[in-house]
Design an enzyme around this catalytic site. Structure first.
Site: not given
Ligand SMILES: [Zn+2]
Length: 423
Positions: A278-279, A282, A358
């Site tokens: 997930h990171e 980003h 997100e």
């Molecule tokens: Zn996030």
């Protein structure tokens, strides 16, 4: 007149507080829509009775504190102006030094100290609440140390901005907001660059992952996305909190992924890999840069509006607020008040944009790891560790949620799982 305006403002704040209290505790319904009952997003399936009760209770109080604290700042700045405290602080500064810059520094320290004292009770309640519910593990001393670091970083930042701002106001009464905004671009970029290497280490220790076996797995994943190994860090958050988290910070050569040690200690490897993926989204999709660009765009509009509103307020209520001229440092509380109001008004939009990023990161992560079981249980663990609401009330979601609600996040994963099965 000033006294009357003060009474109205305080009454307005109390009425607002009562409204929010009624909304959060009596009106808003945070129970699950029935079609989600019994699903993996239903907290009744993964929290025990006590945790369920605590999470509702804790979230309600947290939300109340959130909605009370920002308008309290507005009230504070308004009263500071109304009762001549801003004027008095300027006089104290004038009597203490003959140098203009030093006068600004002294004025600013008075204003910062008063603002800190005025908002301290709410911050303290917030800290002790988090401690009562066993989220925070921080001692009072350690909490206070962080508070003091916050205070001085804020003070230092405004000490750079405020003299430049008032100098620009003197140079150009019509365009100061535009020049101020242009200068804020390199300043913001510079601060974002310094954040992970200068500011964050004042609070915590950052180091390569301690668990070497796990590190190998994480770096294999990072390598797939071409993220260099030296850009992945662990931080010692367990000395402050039981909550779990990870984040991406910094720009340019200082861009990095940081995993809280709580996350690494409490989740299993597959769950951690999902969070890491997930990171990584980003990081590689450069969400920080979009964030900065969006923020700069909003601040251009914000500074222009501040300029218009300040002039209008001073023209209309200059006497009552004891500001005769915008270029006088006495107008600073008005500047802070309007800026804070605009930021609050913009937060539904910035939160919306953040929730979009997100969601992208969640989708990327599940495509990368393909382990819905690990993904869903990691979100359940996140909910439990922070006693957060799975389905918060609408106003809370709009003003507070930079992430999709856990209901949205977990049901997205469930849908993904169903789609995979049907393929
Ligand atoms: Zn996030």
């Amino acid at each position: 007149m000033a006294r009357k305006m003060g009474v109205y403002a305080v009454m307005g704040y109390i009425l607002y507080g009562l409204f929010i209290y009624w909304y959060l505790f009596y009106f808003a319904d945070s129970s699950l829509p029935f079609e989600y009952e019994g699903s993996k997003a239903d907290p009744a399936t993964f929290l025990n009775g006590r945790e369920l009760m605590l999470s509702e209770e804790y979230s309600k109080i947290r939300n109340l504190l959130f909605f009370l604290s920002t308008p309290l700042e507005w009230l504070f700045y308004f009263l500071v102006l109304l009762f001549g405290l801003s004027k008095a602080m300027k006089n104290w500064a004038k009597n203490s030094s003959k140098y203009k810059l030093l006068q600004t520094a002294i004025y600013l320290i008075w204003l910062s100290v008063f603002a800190y004292v005025a908002t301290f009770p709410l911050s303290y309640i917030s800290y002790s609440l988090s401690k009562t519910y066993n989220i925070s593990t921080q001692t009072f001393t350690s909490w206070m140390k962080n508070e003091l670091i916050d205070f001085w970083i804020n003070y230092g930042t405004w000490l750079i901005i405020v003299p430049v701002l008032y100098w620009l106001m003197k140079k150009s009464q019509k365009r100061w907001w535009l020049y101020g905004w242009l200068l804020s671009i390199p300043f913001t970029l510079f601060m974002m660059f310094l954040q992970p290497v200068v500011i964050d280490p004042l609070y915590n220790d950052f180091y390569p992952l301690k668990n070497k076996e796990l590190e190998t797995k994480i770096l294999v994943l990072a390598e797939k996305a071409e993220i260099p190994a030296q850009n992945v860090f662990e931080v010692d958050k367990s000395k402050e909190t039981n909550a779990l988290n990870a984040y991406v910070t910094g720009i340019g050569s200082n861009a990095r992924i940081v995993l809280w040690d709580t996350t690494l200690n409490k989740l299993n490897d597959n769950q951690i890999l999902f969070i890491m993926a997930h990171e990584m989204c980003h990081y590689i999709e450069k969400h920080i840069y979009f964030g900065i660009a969006g923020y700069l765009l909003i601040s251009l509009l914000g500074l222009y509006l501040t300029y218009r509103i300040m002039n209008w307020v001073i023209k209309r209520w200059g006497n009552e607020l004891k500001i005769s001229d915008i270029r006088d440092i006495r107008s600073l509380p008005l500047f802070f008040m309007i800026l804070s109001m605009l930021l609050f008004a913009a937060s539904p939009f910035t939160n919306f944009a953040s929730r979009y990023q997100e969601t992208r990161a969640d989708k990327y992560a599940i495509k990368m790891t393909h382990n819905t079981e690990a993904a869903i249980t990691s979100f359940q663990a996140l909910t439990r560790s922070g006693l957060s609401q799975v389905n918060p009330p609408l106003l809370v979601k709009i003003f507070r949620y930079t992430h999709p609600t856990m209901l949205d996040r977990i049901s997205m994963l469930e849908e993904y799982e169903v789609k995979q099965r049907n393929k």
